[in-house]
Write an enzyme that holds these catalytic residues in place. Structure first.
Site, short mmCIF file in Angstrom:
data_model
loop_
_atom_site.label_atom_id
_atom_site.label_comp_id
_atom_site.label_asym_id
_atom_site.label_seq_id
_atom_site.Cartn_x
_atom_site.Cartn_y
_atom_site.Cartn_z
N ASN A 1 36.80 44.25 43.97
CA ASN A 1 37.57 44.32 45.21
C ASN A 1 37.14 45.58 45.97
O ASN A 1 37.29 46.69 45.46
CB ASN A 1 39.07 44.37 44.86
CG ASN A 1 39.93 44.45 46.10
OD1 ASN A 1 39.67 45.24 46.99
ND2 ASN A 1 40.97 43.65 46.16
N HIS B 1 39.02 49.25 49.37
CA HIS B 1 39.18 50.68 49.63
C HIS B 1 37.97 51.32 50.29
O HIS B 1 38.05 52.45 50.77
CB HIS B 1 39.58 51.41 48.35
CG HIS B 1 41.00 51.09 47.96
ND1 HIS B 1 41.95 50.72 48.88
CD2 HIS B 1 41.61 51.02 46.76
CE1 HIS B 1 43.09 50.47 48.27
NE2 HIS B 1 42.90 50.64 46.97
N HIS C 1 40.91 41.58 50.52
CA HIS C 1 42.24 41.14 50.94
C HIS C 1 42.37 41.40 52.44
O HIS C 1 42.40 42.55 52.88
CB HIS C 1 43.29 41.94 50.16
CG HIS C 1 44.71 41.53 50.43
ND1 HIS C 1 45.77 42.07 49.77
CD2 HIS C 1 45.23 40.62 51.30
CE1 HIS C 1 46.89 41.51 50.20
NE2 HIS C 1 46.59 40.65 51.14
N ARG D 1 44.65 41.68 54.97
CA ARG D 1 46.11 41.80 55.11
C ARG D 1 46.53 41.50 56.54
O ARG D 1 45.77 41.74 57.48
CB ARG D 1 46.55 43.22 54.72
CG ARG D 1 46.38 43.54 53.25
CD ARG D 1 47.01 44.88 52.91
NE ARG D 1 48.45 44.80 52.98
CZ ARG D 1 49.25 44.70 51.90
NH1 ARG D 1 48.75 44.71 50.69
NH2 ARG D 1 50.55 44.61 52.06
N ARG E 1 45.20 46.71 57.55
CA ARG E 1 45.12 48.15 57.25
C ARG E 1 43.76 48.56 56.69
O ARG E 1 43.38 49.71 56.75
CB ARG E 1 46.23 48.58 56.30
CG ARG E 1 46.10 48.05 54.90
CD ARG E 1 47.12 48.65 53.98
NE ARG E 1 48.46 48.14 54.25
CZ ARG E 1 49.44 48.14 53.33
NH1 ARG E 1 49.23 48.65 52.14
NH2 ARG E 1 50.62 47.65 53.62
N GLU F 1 41.44 37.18 49.34
CA GLU F 1 42.87 37.27 49.07
C GLU F 1 43.60 37.22 50.39
O GLU F 1 43.21 37.91 51.35
CB GLU F 1 43.20 38.60 48.39
CG GLU F 1 42.68 38.72 46.99
CD GLU F 1 42.98 40.10 46.41
OE1 GLU F 1 43.65 40.91 47.08
OE2 GLU F 1 42.51 40.36 45.31
N THR G 1 49.67 45.04 46.57
CA THR G 1 50.39 43.81 46.25
C THR G 1 51.24 44.05 45.01
O THR G 1 50.74 44.05 43.89
CB THR G 1 49.38 42.66 46.00
OG1 THR G 1 48.40 42.72 47.03
CG2 THR G 1 50.07 41.31 46.06
N GLU H 1 45.74 33.56 39.12
CA GLU H 1 45.37 34.93 38.76
C GLU H 1 46.63 35.60 38.26
O GLU H 1 47.63 35.71 38.98
CB GLU H 1 44.78 35.68 39.96
CG GLU H 1 44.41 37.12 39.58
CD GLU H 1 43.63 37.86 40.65
OE1 GLU H 1 42.93 37.21 41.46
OE2 GLU H 1 43.74 39.10 40.69
N HIS I 1 44.74 43.41 38.82
CA HIS I 1 45.63 44.43 39.41
C HIS I 1 45.85 45.59 38.46
O HIS I 1 46.36 45.42 37.36
CB HIS I 1 46.99 43.87 39.85
CG HIS I 1 47.55 44.68 40.99
ND1 HIS I 1 48.19 45.88 40.82
CD2 HIS I 1 47.48 44.48 42.32
CE1 HIS I 1 48.51 46.38 41.99
NE2 HIS I 1 48.09 45.55 42.93
N1 PXP Z 1 43.90 40.85 42.42
C1 PXP Z 1 44.75 40.75 43.45
C2 PXP Z 1 45.33 39.42 43.76
C3 PXP Z 1 45.08 41.87 44.24
O1 PXP Z 1 45.93 41.75 45.27
C4 PXP Z 1 44.45 43.09 43.96
C5 PXP Z 1 44.72 44.29 44.82
O2 PXP Z 1 44.31 44.04 46.11
C6 PXP Z 1 43.55 43.14 42.89
C7 PXP Z 1 43.31 42.01 42.12
C8 PXP Z 1 42.83 44.39 42.52
O3 PXP Z 1 43.74 45.35 42.09
P1 PXP Z 1 43.25 46.84 41.87
O4 PXP Z 1 42.73 47.32 43.20
O5 PXP Z 1 44.49 47.54 41.43
O6 PXP Z 1 42.18 46.81 40.84
#
Ligand code: PXP
Length: 257
Positions: free
Chosen positions: A21, A24, A57, A59, A63, A84, A115, A165, A204
């Protein structure tokens, strides 16, 4: 079960797939409104370092990831995209237009930092039915981001979502016996999902320290990991951070064999 397009990206050694992901990277860019750092370049580096797919994601408050990022990522055939998204009509329409191999439906609250919980699929079956059907009709593998609870797994199956997931946030936050209890919830949810013929992903809050014990969870397909990899990349670089996570994942799946 019908073969999903995501299966074509499955790792040859039967280990877990890694979806990185890169939200960031966009968070940093948006903080200053500069054109850099490039999300696309970051995604390419992740892929070369061993990511099987890229997760973003989009959003509703935009953001971090912007619509232009999703379009740019989708335009690269070698960057299998997992989008996402909340069940918002404009984002569902964008997904249907761009047809990423996979979308993951997540709950969204504007004030949250990330999330924070899973989608209440069981409580929102009627609300989710039409969007899930629309996305599936577009040939997209629909995943639901849910808490490891039997009723949520059953709701996903009832909705015809081929993938779930499991939210690993609580597992990662807890320690000791409480973490073990969360691991047991993940195991039970995965067992139930596999019996129902669902593909089981998880994500997550995962780090190189917490990922290993997931080997106790049966049948995991893909782990979506962002925050810890991007944070680590500040010190060792993105390529090395992805490789480090890949190595931790391989060590776990090798140990389980
Ligand atoms: N899976 C989903 C569905 C999420 O919403 C997120 C965070 O955006 C992640 C995985 C990844 O989580 P993390 O950034 O904490 O590794």
């Amino acid at each position: 079960m019908k073969k999903l397009e995501t299966d074509t990206m499955a790792r040859a050694d039967n280990g877990w797939r890694l979806g990185v992901n890169v939200d960031h990277v966009a968070t940093l860019r948006q903080a200053r409104g500069t054109p850099y750092p490039s999300v696309l370049e970051a995604a390419r580096i992740c892929r070369r370092a061993g990511a099987d797919g890229i997760t973003v994601h989009l959003r509703e408050d935009r953001r971090h990831i912007q619509e232009a990022d999703v379009r740019a990522l989708r335009a690269e055939p070698d960057l299998p995209l997992n989008l996402e998204m909340a069940v918002a009509p404009d984002i569902v329409a964008l997904a249907v237009e761009l047809r990423p191999p996979e979308v993951c439906l997540v709950p969204e609250r504007r004030a949250e930092r990330t999330t924070e919980g899973g989608l209440d699929a069981a409580g929102q079956i009627e609300l989710l039915r039409a969007p899930v059907e629309k996305l599936r009709a577009a040939g997209i593998a629909v995943s639901l981001f849910i808490e490891p609870e039997a009723r949520q797994v059953e709701a996903a199956a009832a909705l015809g979502a081929p993938v779930i997931e499991l939210h690993t946030g609580r597992y990662c936050e807890r320690e000791g016996a409480a973490r073990r209890a969360e691991l047991d919830r993940l195991i039970a949810a995965a067992q139930r999902a596999l019996r129902l013929g669902l593909q089981v992903n998880a994500g997550h809050g995962l780090t190189v320290e917490t990922v290993g014990d997931l080997r106790a969870v049966p049948g995991l397909h893909t782990l979506n990991i962002g925050h810890s990899i991007i944070a680590r990349a500040l010190f060792i670089g993105l390529d090395a951070a992805v490789r480090e996570m890949r190595a931790a994942m391989s060590a776990a799946t090798d140990a389980a064999r």
